[in-house]
Structures are given as C-alpha cells and as structure tokens.
Motif scaffolding. Structure first.
Motif, PDB file in Angstrom:
ATOM      1  N   ILE A 197       4.007 -12.439  -3.696  1.00 42.49           N
ATOM      2  CA  ILE A 197       3.162 -12.454  -5.088  1.00 42.49           C
ATOM      3  C   ILE A 197       1.717 -13.095  -4.622  1.00 42.49           C
ATOM      4  O   ILE A 197       0.758 -12.565  -5.301  1.00 42.49           O
ATOM      5  N   GLN A 198       1.673 -14.145  -4.094  1.00 40.19           N
ATOM      6  CA  GLN A 198       0.472 -14.930  -3.784  1.00 40.19           C
ATOM      7  C   GLN A 198       0.453 -15.056  -2.589  1.00 40.19           C
ATOM      8  O   GLN A 198       1.349 -15.669  -1.670  1.00 40.19           O
ATOM      9  N   ARG A 199      -0.755 -14.881  -1.798  1.00 37.20           N
ATOM     10  CA  ARG A 199      -1.073 -15.212  -0.303  1.00 37.20           C
ATOM     11  C   ARG A 199      -0.476 -16.380   0.017  1.00 37.20           C
ATOM     12  O   ARG A 199      -0.912 -17.530  -0.332  1.00 37.20           O
ATOM     13  N   ALA A 261       5.128  -9.788   4.428  1.00 28.41           N
ATOM     14  CA  ALA A 261       4.800 -10.704   3.330  1.00 28.41           C
ATOM     15  C   ALA A 261       3.177 -11.257   3.743  1.00 28.41           C
ATOM     16  O   ALA A 261       2.790 -11.895   3.359  1.00 28.41           O
ATOM     17  N   GLY A 262       2.595 -10.445   4.666  1.00 26.33           N
ATOM     18  CA  GLY A 262       1.372 -10.603   5.119  1.00 26.33           C
ATOM     19  C   GLY A 262       0.454 -10.820   4.189  1.00 26.33           C
ATOM     20  O   GLY A 262      -0.636 -11.627   3.774  1.00 26.33           O
ATOM     21  N   ARG A 337       5.818  -1.280   3.752  1.00 26.50           N
ATOM     22  CA  ARG A 337       6.261  -2.842   3.602  1.00 26.50           C
ATOM     23  C   ARG A 337       7.467  -3.152   2.597  1.00 26.50           C
ATOM     24  O   ARG A 337       8.044  -3.779   2.780  1.00 26.50           O
ATOM     25  N   LEU A 338       7.301  -2.309   1.522  1.00 32.97           N
ATOM     26  CA  LEU A 338       8.216  -2.593   0.424  1.00 32.97           C
ATOM     27  C   LEU A 338       9.555  -2.180   0.927  1.00 32.97           C
ATOM     28  O   LEU A 338      10.607  -2.996   0.666  1.00 32.97           O
ATOM     29  N   TYR A 339       9.702  -0.829   1.516  1.00 37.22           N
ATOM     30  CA  TYR A 339      11.117  -0.755   1.938  1.00 37.22           C
ATOM     31  C   TYR A 339      11.467  -1.296   3.324  1.00 37.22           C
ATOM     32  O   TYR A 339      12.553  -1.823   3.375  1.00 37.22           O
ATOM     33  N   ALA A 340      10.652  -2.034   3.926  1.00 40.88           N
ATOM     34  CA  ALA A 340      11.034  -2.752   5.050  1.00 40.88           C
ATOM     35  C   ALA A 340      11.694  -4.158   4.650  1.00 40.88           C
ATOM     36  O   ALA A 340      12.408  -4.652   5.239  1.00 40.88           O
ATOM     37  N   PHE A 341      10.992  -4.338   3.505  1.00 42.49           N
ATOM     38  CA  PHE A 341      11.427  -5.515   3.093  1.00 42.49           C
ATOM     39  C   PHE A 341      12.968  -5.702   2.530  1.00 42.49           C
ATOM     40  O   PHE A 341      13.717  -6.721   2.592  1.00 42.49           O
ATOM     41  N   SER A 342      12.994  -4.402   1.947  1.00 35.60           N
ATOM     42  CA  SER A 342      14.442  -4.086   1.285  1.00 35.60           C
ATOM     43  C   SER A 342      15.409  -4.088   2.410  1.00 35.60           C
ATOM     44  O   SER A 342      16.539  -4.699   2.118  1.00 35.60           O
TER      45      SER A 342
END
Length: 375
Positions: A197-199, A261-262, A337-342
């Motif tokens: 959400i925030q770096r 999350a980079g 990135r979104l699906y790798a996170f999931s």
C-alpha cells in the motif's frame, strides 16, 4: 522502598528472560569445579587441561556438548600421538632442533585443523606434548597419554554435567530458536504487506532479512545438535528436520512476497484491497507471534481459523475486482505481481499448517504424549 522494589522487579524480569543463559553458566561452573576436583584426586600432572576441556565442552544443549567432547578428545589423541612421534624422531635439546621439531609437528596438524575445524585442538596438543615434555623432563609418550587422559576426563565430566545438571535438550533449544525466528518473520511480514500500500524502506527490509538469516543459522545448529542426540539415543524427541524445513519454506514465502511488494499496488486496486491486506497482516502476525510464544512455553499453537478467514476474504475481494474488470486495466507487470502474491499467500497458508503441526508435536513431547499430528 519504591526504588528497591523497582530494582527487584527489574532483576526478576532480567532473570526471567535469561533462564537458558543462567542454566548454561551453572553447568559450566559445576563442570569446571568437578573436573578440577577429580583431576586433583587422580593426581594428574596438569589437571587444568581437564578443567579447560570441561568448560570448552559445555554447550547450550546435550547434543552440542557431545559433539564438542568428541572433537576435543579426537584432536587430543591425534595431536598427542603425532607430537610424541615427532618428539621421539627428532632430538630437540637445542633451540635450533626444537624449532625444527616444532615445524615438523605444526605444519601437517595446522593444515588438518584448517581443513577440518573439529581438529583445531590437535596442533595445540602437539605443542604441549613437544615442549611440555622437555620442560617437565617427561617422556613424549607419557606426556601424550597424560594429555589424552586429561582431555578425556574433562570431556566426560562435561557430558555428565550437561546430562544431569540443569540439562537442556537440543529439541528445546531448537524450539526456542524456531520461536525467535518466527518473531522476526512476523515483523518482516508486517513490513512487506504494508509495502503493498505504501512503499517500504528497502534498507529496513534487507536488515530484517539479514537478521532472519542469522536466526536460521542458529536453528540449523540446533537441528544438528538434536540429530546428534537422537543418533546417540539420548532423547526420543521428534525428528528435528521438519522444524528447519518449515522455517525455510516460510522464509521463502516472504522472499516471494518481497518480490511482489517492491512497489505499492496501483490504484484503485491498492485502496480496494487495503482492508483485506490489513486483515491478512493482523491474522498472520497473531498466528506467528502466538506460535513463537507457544514454542517457548511448549504449548499448542493458536488456531488458524482467523488466518484462513483473512486469506479467504482477500481472495474473495481479488475475485470481485477481477469480475468488475478492474484488474484488466492494470499493466502486465502489476497483474503478475498481484497473482504471484496470491500464490505466495496460499503457499504460506500450507506452511502455517505445517508449523502448527510441528508446534503441537513439541508440546506433546514435553507433556509425554505420543504424537498425533501428521508428519
């Protein structure tokens, strides 16, 4: 009276958080004094060697003490025997010949110690046999036998004390080390999820990863000591390998999450997923910190129900965004990135279950109950 009461509370808190260190200090003291007393009773010429060995041998667990005792004895035997051979083969009554004998004794043993760290006492023993025999006017064979006897005495005293005086089994050391690692993993998880959400500060993330690497190294050492205790039939504790394996997988989960999350998620995905991510962060933090506490107290871990609910809620929100077509507007790398996170979250869910099982096994062993959790 209040300052005195406060000082007592602080002292009590310090003692409460240093139980393992205080037990180790007690074992070291008992081992050193006992080795000195027995060496004096046996009239050993250099009983302080037994004291040195007993103190060096004493480790945080029985398995560690057993390894150190074997290393010390093996090194003393090799160094003493080789030192005696050199002393008999090379006359060393003059400084020049002593230098030649010392070179012949040290060179191969120093190489051996460099190649195999468990032989590091061998060069020292050879020096003492070579030079000590000259200064004490004893034969090199007699000096070598004396050193071996003194080291064997110190090692035996160390093992006996570690077994019966405030004993610390390697499985308990492993559980505590695993708990400390989980606390570090929980902190990193909070940082990484907030970074979606925030770096996040990359230097802070790297610092936390370095701390986790050091904690994992301690878990690996405790695992090896626990293996040694099991091989020596000193314990019936569960196999230590799954503990290490599960922690390594959890660390790998966070490495995967770090890659996603980079940078913060783009809008409007970030604001829509923020509540679900906050719930995931809270649930995983509670589970990991609760499990760390359970490991240190040899209790059952907290329930995974809230973790499952938080993960399911995140998945539902993500599917809703997909159904609304929000994710289709994202750049390709953001979608990846979104699906790798999931995927990483799903892997983490399974690894949390494995860690819960390992924690239950530890609690059951402490209570003397036969393990009932799946391997």
């Amino acid at each position: 009276m209040e300052p005195i009461a406060k000082a007592w509370r602080q002292a009590g808190g310090w003692i409460g958080h240093r139980q393992s260190e205080l037990r180790l200090a007690g074992r070291v003291t008992v081992a050193g004094v006992a080795a000195f007393a027995i060496g004096h009773w046996l009239n050993l010429p250099q009983a302080y060697w037994a004291v040195f060995t007993a103190v060096i041998v004493m480790q945080a667990s029985v398995g560690g003490s057993l390894k150190m005792a074997m290393d010390q004895l093996l090194g003393a035997l090799i160094g003493g025997a080789y030192g005696a051979v050199v002393a008999l083969a090379i006359p060393h009554t003059e400084p020049v010949t002593v230098g030649v004998a010392l070179t012949a004794a040290l060179a191969p043993l120093a190489l051996l110690a460099a190649l195999r760290v468990n032989f590091r006492v061998a060069p020292i023993t050879a020096i003492i046999v070579l030079l000590g025999a000259t200064s004490m006017h004893t034969g090199p064979v007699e000096a070598a036998l004396d050193r071996a006897l003194e080291v064997a005495l110190g090692g035996t005293v160390g093992i006996v004390v570690s077994l019966f005086v405030l004993p610390a089994r390697a499985h308990g050391v492993l559980a505590s080390a695993a708990g400390r690692t989980l606390l570090l993993l929980a902190t990193l998880q909070r940082t990484l999820l907030a970074g979606l959400i925030q770096r996040a500060d990359p230097h802070d993330v790297q610092r936390q990863l370095d701390a986790i690497r050091g904690a994992i190294n301690k878990v690996e050492t405790a695992t090896e000591e626990a293996r040694r205790e099991r091989r020596s039939h000193l314990t019936d504790a569960p196999d230590p390998e799954p503990f290490l394996r599960t922690l390594l997988r959890l660390r790998h989960d966070l490495v995967m999450i770090r890659r996603t999350a980079g940078d913060p998620l783009p809008e409007p995905v970030a604001s829509r997923l923020a509540p679900a991510l906050a719930r995931v962060s809270s649930a995983t933090d509670a589970f990991m910190t609760g499990t760390a506490s359970a490991l240190s107290r040899r209790r059952h871990p907290p329930s995974l129900a809230e973790v499952d609910a938080a993960f399911d809620a995140y998945t539902a929100d993500l599917l809703m965004l997909r159904g609304e077509g929000v994710t289709r507007a994202l750049p390709v790398d953001a979608i990846g990135r979104l699906y790798a996170f999931s995927f990483a979250l799903e892997q983490q869910r399974q690894n949390f279950r494995d860690m819960a099982n390992r924690t239950i096994e530890s609690a059951q062993h402490e209570a003397g109950v036969a393990p009932t959790t799946p391997a």
